[in-house]
Design a protein around this motif. Structure first.
Motif, PDB file in Angstrom:
ATOM      1  N   LEU A 184       0.807  -1.218   0.000  1.00  0.00           N
ATOM      2  CA  LEU A 184       0.000   0.000   0.000  1.00  0.00           C
ATOM      3  C   LEU A 184       0.842   1.271   0.000  1.00  0.00           C
ATOM      4  CD1 LEU A 184      -2.654  -1.152   2.631  1.00  0.00           C
ATOM      5  CD2 LEU A 184      -2.952  -1.018   0.168  1.00  0.00           C
ATOM      6  N   ASP A 185       2.081   1.198   0.490  1.00  0.00           N
ATOM      7  CA  ASP A 185       2.956   2.378   0.470  1.00  0.00           C
ATOM      8  C   ASP A 185       4.399   1.939   0.678  1.00  0.00           C
ATOM      9  OD1 ASP A 185       3.351   1.885   3.185  1.00  0.00           O
ATOM     10  OD2 ASP A 185       1.705   3.180   3.755  1.00  0.00           O
ATOM     11  N   GLU A 186       5.318   2.906   0.644  1.00  0.00           N
ATOM     12  CA  GLU A 186       6.730   2.537   0.738  1.00  0.00           C
ATOM     13  C   GLU A 186       7.133   2.168   2.166  1.00  0.00           C
ATOM     14  OE1 GLU A 186       5.533   5.556   0.121  1.00  0.00           O
ATOM     15  OE2 GLU A 186       7.077   7.112   0.275  1.00  0.00           O
ATOM     16  N   PHE A 187       6.207   2.277   3.110  1.00  0.00           N
ATOM     17  CA  PHE A 187       6.472   1.759   4.453  1.00  0.00           C
ATOM     18  C   PHE A 187       6.098   0.279   4.543  1.00  0.00           C
ATOM     19  CE2 PHE A 187       5.712   6.298   5.023  1.00  0.00           C
ATOM     20  CZ  PHE A 187       6.851   6.661   5.708  1.00  0.00           C
ATOM     21  N   TRP A 189       3.153  -1.177   4.141  1.00  0.00           N
ATOM     22  CA  TRP A 189       1.861  -1.570   4.714  1.00  0.00           C
ATOM     23  C   TRP A 189       1.199  -2.553   3.764  1.00  0.00           C
ATOM     24  CZ3 TRP A 189      -1.107  -0.406   9.124  1.00  0.00           C
ATOM     25  CH2 TRP A 189      -0.392   0.305  10.094  1.00  0.00           C
ATOM     26  N   LEU A 215      -3.163  -9.407  11.632  1.00  0.00           N
ATOM     27  CA  LEU A 215      -3.968  -8.192  11.571  1.00  0.00           C
ATOM     28  C   LEU A 215      -4.452  -7.978  10.149  1.00  0.00           C
ATOM     29  CD1 LEU A 215      -1.258  -6.085  13.384  1.00  0.00           C
ATOM     30  CD2 LEU A 215      -3.454  -6.656  14.403  1.00  0.00           C
ATOM     31  N   ALA A 218      -1.216  -4.055   8.364  1.00  0.00           N
ATOM     32  CA  ALA A 218      -0.029  -3.847   9.193  1.00  0.00           C
ATOM     33  C   ALA A 218       1.172  -3.551   8.305  1.00  0.00           C
ATOM     34  CB  ALA A 218       0.258  -5.067  10.052  1.00  0.00           C
ATOM     35  N   GLN A 219       2.241  -3.076   8.948  1.00  0.00           N
ATOM     36  CA  GLN A 219       3.494  -2.843   8.252  1.00  0.00           C
ATOM     37  C   GLN A 219       4.244  -4.166   8.193  1.00  0.00           C
ATOM     38  OE1 GLN A 219       6.319  -0.395  10.300  1.00  0.00           O
ATOM     39  NE2 GLN A 219       7.266   0.319   8.428  1.00  0.00           N
ATOM     40  N   TYR A 220       4.655  -4.567   6.986  1.00  0.00           N
ATOM     41  CA  TYR A 220       5.292  -5.866   6.817  1.00  0.00           C
ATOM     42  C   TYR A 220       6.798  -5.754   6.990  1.00  0.00           C
ATOM     43  CZ  TYR A 220       4.837 -10.704   5.249  1.00  0.00           C
ATOM     44  OH  TYR A 220       4.786 -12.071   5.195  1.00  0.00           O
ATOM     45  N   SER A 221       7.395  -6.792   7.550  1.00  0.00           N
ATOM     46  CA  SER A 221       8.836  -6.810   7.751  1.00  0.00           C
ATOM     47  C   SER A 221       9.562  -7.000   6.422  1.00  0.00           C
ATOM     48  CB  SER A 221       9.200  -7.935   8.717  1.00  0.00           C
ATOM     49  OG  SER A 221      10.574  -8.253   8.596  1.00  0.00           O
ATOM     50  N   LEU A 222      10.491  -6.089   6.115  1.00  0.00           N
ATOM     51  CA  LEU A 222      11.256  -6.177   4.868  1.00  0.00           C
ATOM     52  C   LEU A 222      12.076  -7.464   4.832  1.00  0.00           C
ATOM     53  CD1 LEU A 222      12.225  -4.864   2.228  1.00  0.00           C
ATOM     54  CD2 LEU A 222      13.852  -3.532   3.542  1.00  0.00           C
ATOM     55  N   ASP A 239      -0.945   6.489  -7.478  1.00  0.00           N
ATOM     56  CA  ASP A 239       0.043   7.522  -7.230  1.00  0.00           C
ATOM     57  C   ASP A 239       1.358   7.130  -7.902  1.00  0.00           C
ATOM     58  OD1 ASP A 239       1.720   9.390  -6.307  1.00  0.00           O
ATOM     59  OD2 ASP A 239       1.161   9.195  -4.190  1.00  0.00           O
ATOM     60  N   SER A 241       4.167   8.395  -7.754  1.00  0.00           N
ATOM     61  CA  SER A 241       5.367   8.620  -6.957  1.00  0.00           C
ATOM     62  C   SER A 241       5.696   7.398  -6.121  1.00  0.00           C
ATOM     63  CB  SER A 241       5.158   9.811  -6.027  1.00  0.00           C
ATOM     64  OG  SER A 241       4.186   9.495  -5.062  1.00  0.00           O
ATOM     65  N   PRO A 244       9.244   4.860  -7.201  1.00  0.00           N
ATOM     66  CA  PRO A 244      10.581   5.199  -6.737  1.00  0.00           C
ATOM     67  C   PRO A 244      10.776   4.911  -5.252  1.00  0.00           C
ATOM     68  CG  PRO A 244       9.691   6.962  -8.086  1.00  0.00           C
ATOM     69  CD  PRO A 244       8.585   5.981  -7.881  1.00  0.00           C
ATOM     70  N   LEU A 249      14.041   0.955  -1.430  1.00  0.00           N
ATOM     71  CA  LEU A 249      14.156   0.090  -0.258  1.00  0.00           C
ATOM     72  C   LEU A 249      15.362  -0.837  -0.412  1.00  0.00           C
ATOM     73  CD1 LEU A 249      10.440  -0.961   0.278  1.00  0.00           C
ATOM     74  CD2 LEU A 249      11.797   0.513   1.747  1.00  0.00           C
TER      75      LEU A 249
ATOM     76  N   GLY B 113       4.520  12.972  -6.650  1.00  0.00           N
ATOM     77  CA  GLY B 113       5.531  12.904  -7.681  1.00  0.00           C
ATOM     78  C   GLY B 113       6.753  12.181  -7.152  1.00  0.00           C
ATOM     79  N   GLY B 114       7.385  11.394  -8.024  1.00  0.00           N
ATOM     80  CA  GLY B 114       8.502  10.565  -7.597  1.00  0.00           C
ATOM     81  C   GLY B 114       9.639  11.394  -7.036  1.00  0.00           C
ATOM     82  N   ARG B 177      -1.737   8.442   5.561  1.00  0.00           N
ATOM     83  CA  ARG B 177      -1.002   7.443   6.331  1.00  0.00           C
ATOM     84  C   ARG B 177       0.520   7.607   6.257  1.00  0.00           C
ATOM     85  NH1 ARG B 177      -2.863   2.325   4.406  1.00  0.00           N
ATOM     86  NH2 ARG B 177      -1.523   2.960   2.719  1.00  0.00           N
ATOM     87  N   GLY B 189      12.828  -0.062   6.369  1.00  0.00           N
ATOM     88  CA  GLY B 189      13.168   0.270   4.987  1.00  0.00           C
ATOM     89  C   GLY B 189      14.334   1.223   4.840  1.00  0.00           C
ATOM     90  N   PRO B 305       4.893 -11.416  11.079  1.00  0.00           N
ATOM     91  CA  PRO B 305       5.742 -10.646  10.164  1.00  0.00           C
ATOM     92  C   PRO B 305       5.442  -9.154  10.150  1.00  0.00           C
ATOM     93  CG  PRO B 305       3.993 -11.697   8.929  1.00  0.00           C
ATOM     94  CD  PRO B 305       3.790 -12.092  10.359  1.00  0.00           C
ATOM     95  N   GLU B 307       5.581  -5.207  11.655  1.00  0.00           N
ATOM     96  CA  GLU B 307       6.482  -4.374  12.443  1.00  0.00           C
ATOM     97  C   GLU B 307       5.658  -3.363  13.214  1.00  0.00           C
ATOM     98  OE1 GLU B 307       9.871  -2.708  10.791  1.00  0.00           O
ATOM     99  OE2 GLU B 307      10.577  -4.623  10.007  1.00  0.00           O
TER     100      GLU B 307
END
Lengths: 295, 334
Positions: A184-187, A189, A215, A218-222, A239, A241, A244, A249, B113-114, B177, B189, B305, B307
């Motif tokens: 869902l995002d670069e964190f 999720w 859950l 949740a944020q998944y472990s890399l 999105d 963006s 990148p 990561l 934007g990237g 978020r 990350g 798994p 965090e």
């Protein structure tokens, strides 16, 4: 004694209504199991969830929708309807000002929006579709309460047919199901069991990599992502963006799905809304997972 | 005492490298790391899974190194601000570094934007430095910077910037978020890139703060006494605020806003080693590093798994521990 008699008479009258003798009210059970009695077919409807808005427009009731949430962007006509906030921050003044004879809310009977609007004397119909299977049922309910049962029946049947078709083709494909990391995002999720999207991935023939997640979100472990090395990665957003951020990561570019070019982006709205486009969402994901079967 | 803290930090780092959501055998972790050493490394058989090497070297190691650096910076800067402002409530964020960074990061994320996404750390760093510069010049009056002015200007600017962050989140109508997550802070990350980007500033700022221990000790007696002891008070303030803020800005730009460490670590350290800044400053740095490395390890392994945000761990673990020390100290601790 007189009080008791009055009470009994009242009780009889209520029982009479339940028997269907009352001409004024039709009784409905909503998605949360609440009873709702409506006098006439609703003419001024406020939708408090994007999926509800999509359902109403699909049923051909767009002209009766007087208010929608800020997130209601589909169909395009819906975007022009008056905005009344969203499910978390509804603007009660605006809602009351629209004088709705029905509010379609998403959530449960205990949701604040339901109790507040009830207290304001506005009829609230709760729609709750936590799984793909429940979507057709909720569309039928909305059709019933809005007097569009026939259209709802057609749409629900159409969704059922398309889902059966996907199920059949996935079954026929056999073999091991591709593992999917839904991001869902670069964190990082992601979605776990109990979420609508988990259900969608499974139905589309994928195995959710996060099926061990306790859950729904949740944020998944890399570390775990690299260890499990999924076949396919699907980013649920439009999105641009987003890409990148993921590529930055550490270890991302060593993932099998990245090396094999199996990282895809899908419209987050299409795949997360329990609305009339749900079959389209399932088909979109199935096409990404089984490109040779779904063309 | 410092030696004991350093040993503790080293032990936590080893545990952090050895443990994670993926179980890599401890022997393999050791071999993967040793194989990277010159001379010795070549004699080792590479008999571990390639994915495990990736996990230890590319994912886990930079996280541990970054958590140590950020923890040290927050502990050290917290001790410096508490000493400089003579205020036990002070922390590295007290004069606006964090809210400036938050605004910078939020603006970058709201632009979308990237390019803007990639610039989040840069924007946070710039926002932090800009807000500190603003606070410092607002607090200045007649060639001097009264400490109370500094504190009050910092609080006012912080509130103002925080309101702008909230406004951006309400009005831009994007997914909030990522912003919320950034505000909570964490090391998920983060890679060697972040280590390389932040360490130079954290080291430079940290060393300057460490070298100012004598001035901080003198300032504890009050500005007038410090002046009589031959300290150039205004210069010391500028150097300390500048160095501590620079280091904190770099830390925040790569880790988000991790609360609690910078406030409580100096207090815990003071309870153990006393108020002499020559020991308190390095002690706070080591203790901050140890606490954050440990907290990040817990964040990684508590709920696999999934965090959990590291800020939750620091406060959940550190809060009760601090209260325990506070109760045990009996006497006045500040």
């Amino acid at each position: 004694m007189r009080k008791l008699v009055t009470f009994l008479v009242a009780l009889l009258m209520v029982a009479g209504c339940r028997g269907g003798a009352a001409p004024a009210g039709r009784s409905f059970t909503d998605g949360a199991g609440r009873q709702l009695i409506l006098g006439e077919i609703p003419r001024r409807i406020v939708s408090m969830a994007p999926a509800n808005t999509e359902i109403l427009f699909a049923l051909g009731l767009g002209s009766r929708v007087v208010g929608v949430t800020t997130w209601c962007n589909y169909p395009p006509e819906a975007a022009g309807t008056e905005k009344v906030g969203d499910a978390w921050a509804p603007n009660y003044e605006l809602i009351v000002g629209l004088e709705p004879d029905l509010v379609l809310a998403a959530g449960t009977a205990e949701s604040e929006i339901v109790t507040r609007l009830e207290a304001l004397g506005i009829p609230v119909f709760v729609v709750d579709a936590p799984t793909i299977e429940a979507v057709g049922q909720q569309i039928l309910l909305i059709g019933e309460v809005t007097g569009a049962s026939i259209e709802a029946g057609d749409i629900a049947a159409g969704i059922g047919r398309r889902l059966d078709d996907v199920r059949g083709r996935v079954m026929a494909a056999g073999g091991e199901r591709p593992s999917v990391f839904w991001v869902l995002d670069e964190f990082l999720w992601t979605v776990g069991p109990g979420s609508f999207v988990h259900d969608l991935i499974t139905l589309a023939g994928g195995r959710n990599l996060a099926e061990g997640l306790g859950l729904p979100y949740a944020q998944y472990s890399l570390e775990v992502l690299i260890e499990q090395d999924p076949d396919v990665i699907i980013a649920a957003t439009l999105d641009p963006s987003f890409g990148p951020g993921l590529a930055d990561l550490p270890g991302w570019n060593s993932l099998k799905a990245v090396r094999e070019g199996r990282v895809y982006r899908v419209d987050g709205d299409l795949v997360s809304r329990p609305g009339p486009r749900v079959a389209e969402g399932v088909e979109t994901v199935a096409r990404l997972l089984y490109p040779e079967i779904f063309r | 005492m410092l030696l004991a803290l350093a040993t503790l930090l080293a032990a936590f780092c080893l545990v952090a490298l050895g443990r994670g959501a993926v179980a890599v055998p401890v022997g393999d972790v050791a071999r993967i790391l040793v194989a990277r050493l010159p001379l010795v490394g070549d004699r080792l058989l590479t008999a571990w899974a390639a994915g495990h090497e990736q996990i230890v070297l590319v994912v886990r190691a930079p996280r541990v190194v970054l958590a140590a650096g950020v923890g040290a910076t927050l502990g050290l800067s917290g001790a410096a601000f508490q000493g400089l402002l003579r205020n036990p409530m002070a922390d590295p964020y007290v004069i606006g570094v964090s809210s400036g960074a938050a605004l910078g990061a939020t603006v970058a994320m709201s632009l979308g934007g990237g390019l803007a996404r990639g610039l989040v750390p840069v924007a946070a760093f710039g926002g932090a430095l800009a807000s500190i510069a603003a606070v410092y010049s607002l607090a200045r009056s007649g060639g001097r910077v009264p400490l109370l002015n500094l504190l009050l200007a910092g609080i006012a600017v912080s509130s103002f910037l925080s309101a702008l962050v909230s406004a951006l989140m309400v009005f831009t109508h994007r997914d909030v978020r990522p912003v919320l997550f950034w505000l909570m802070g964490g090391f998920g990350g983060r890679g060697w890139f972040h280590v390389l980007a932040a360490y130079p500033y954290m080291l430079a700022g940290g060393l300057v703060v460490l070298a100012s221990a004598r001035e901080l000790n003198a300032l504890l007696l009050g500005e007038d006494s410090a002046r009589q002891l031959g300290v150039d008070v205004e210069r010391a303030k500028l150097v300390l605020v500048g160095a501590a803020s620079l280091a904190t800005a770099a830390a925040v730009s790569v880790s988000g806003i991790i609360g609690f460490v910078g406030l409580v670590v100096p207090h815990i350290t003071r309870l153990v080693v006393g108020a002499d800044h020559r020991i308190l400053l390095p002690g706070s740095a080591l203790a901050g590093a140890a606490l954050l490395v440990m907290a990040d390890t817990v964040a990684r392994i508590a709920l696999p798994p999934a965090e959990i945000p590291v800020g939750i761990v620091t406060a959940l673990v550190g809060g009760p521990f601090f209260l325990y020390l506070l109760r045990r100290a009996h006497s006045r601790f500040w």
